[in-house]
Scaffold this active site. Structure first.
Site, short mmCIF file in Angstrom:
data_model
loop_
_atom_site.label_atom_id
_atom_site.label_comp_id
_atom_site.label_asym_id
_atom_site.label_seq_id
_atom_site.Cartn_x
_atom_site.Cartn_y
_atom_site.Cartn_z
N ASP A 198 0.87 -1.17 0.00
CA ASP A 198 0.00 0.00 0.00
C ASP A 198 0.92 1.24 0.00
OD1 ASP A 198 -2.29 1.71 0.53
OD2 ASP A 198 -1.56 1.83 2.58
N ASP B 188 -0.34 5.13 0.74
CA ASP B 188 -0.69 6.16 1.72
C ASP B 188 -0.76 5.56 3.13
OD1 ASP B 188 -1.04 8.41 -0.08
OD2 ASP B 188 -2.70 7.25 -0.89
C1 XBP Z 1 -5.54 5.97 0.33
C2 XBP Z 1 -6.62 6.87 -0.07
C3 XBP Z 1 -6.39 7.91 -1.08
C4 XBP Z 1 -5.77 9.18 -0.75
C5 XBP Z 1 -6.03 10.20 -1.83
O1 XBP Z 1 -6.06 4.70 0.74
O2 XBP Z 1 -7.74 6.70 0.36
O3 XBP Z 1 -7.66 8.26 -1.48
O4 XBP Z 1 -6.29 9.66 0.46
O5 XBP Z 1 -5.67 9.81 -3.10
P1 XBP Z 1 -5.11 3.42 0.79
P2 XBP Z 1 -6.54 10.32 -4.38
O6 XBP Z 1 -3.86 3.81 1.50
O7 XBP Z 1 -5.89 2.41 1.58
O8 XBP Z 1 -4.83 2.95 -0.62
O9 XBP Z 1 -7.06 11.67 -4.07
O10 XBP Z 1 -5.57 10.30 -5.52
O11 XBP Z 1 -7.67 9.34 -4.59
MG MG Z 2 -3.09 3.11 3.35
#
Ligand code: XBP
Ligand code: MG
Length: 256
Positions: free
Chosen positions: A10, A12
């Protein structure tokens, strides 16, 4: 038990703490630029993170928090435009260099690569955000460390759906038994477990209290030789006194 062949990450919250000081700020900059008096403060953003994906998160906010807002034209187009601006602000923010990888991440990626493991990314975030993070936090070469970067709208159903993991493994022609996932959130582990993947969690301030009962190992970070991790849950026999996550520990988790 199949041997470990690939590590699926993953982005973020796992590779870097991008949410509070990255995505949240970029959303707010896009709102201000569009003349909207919207401000996602730190606690509100924590609530909104239940909805994965920036466009989906904005739609949810609009429906739940701004039901009286009148939009110029089609809501999906309007959200897509605003989200493009948000991505531009996010890239610019990362270009300012303020968001490093979390402790131990680069060390583990390099060790895994040197040992011949295959690496991939499985994330809901927009592909441009992944490039911006890796280029700024490591260097352009880091983009080539990953055989597959599965990101954003490439699958219709974002996490907690398992689709992005299925997509990445299909591209790599790998079964879940040959892989291990790295996540930081409840939505993330729902996705990885939904794809039958063993999962190592590193928590952060937004996800510390999430339910990670299904994780094989829950840590506060990957840790470094001089900066040990804290084990929040996991088998002591598997951790075996380790103080940071290296491939020996990843392999024990996978085969445990
Ligand atoms: C990450 C997210 C993303 C970011 C924003 O979730 O939810 O939406 O917050 O990115 P995870 P975008 O780590 O579970 O993948 O604005 O490009 O969608
Ligand atoms: Mg995440």
């Amino acid at each position: 038990m199949a041997e470990l062949a690939a590590l699926l990450f993953d982005v973020d919250g796992t590779l870097a703490d991008t949410e509070r000081d990255g995505h949240r700020v970029a959303f707010n900059r896009a709102f201000a630029e569009a003349g909207l008096a919207w401000e996602w403060d730190v606690p509100l953003y924590g609530e909104l993170l239940r909805i994965t994906g920036g466009k989906e998160r904005m739609r949810h906010y609009l429906e739940q928090y701004r039901p009286a807002a009148t939009l110029p034209g089609d809501p999906s187009d309007w959200i897509a435009d605003l989200h493009r601006a948000k991505t531009r602000h996010y890239e610019a923010l990362l270009g300012e260099g303020g968001i490093p990888l979390r402790p131990g991440v680069e060390r583990l990626l390099r060790e895994a690569r040197d040992a011949g493991y295959r690496l991939a990314i499985a994330t809901t975030t927009t592909p441009a955000n992944v490039s911006a993070l890796l280029e700024n936090a490591v260097g352009p070469e880091a983009l080539h460390w990953f055989e597959v970067i599965a990101a954003g709208d490439v699958v219709p159903a974002k996490k907690p759906a398992p689709d992005i993991y299925h997509y990445a493994m299909e591209k790599m022609a790998l079964d879940p038994a040959w892989c291990i996932a790295f996540e930081d959130s409840h939505n993330g582990i729902l996705a990885s477990k939904g794809a039958d993947l063993k999962t190592i969690i590193t928590v952060n301030d937004y996800t510390r209290d999430h339910d990670f009962d299904d994780a094989e190992l829950v840590l506060d970070s990957f840790g470094e030789p001089q900066q040990p991790f804290q084990v929040l849950s996991g088998s002591p026999a598997i951790v075996n006194g380790a103080e940071y996550l290296d491939m020996a520990l990843v392999k024990r988790v996978h085969s445990g």
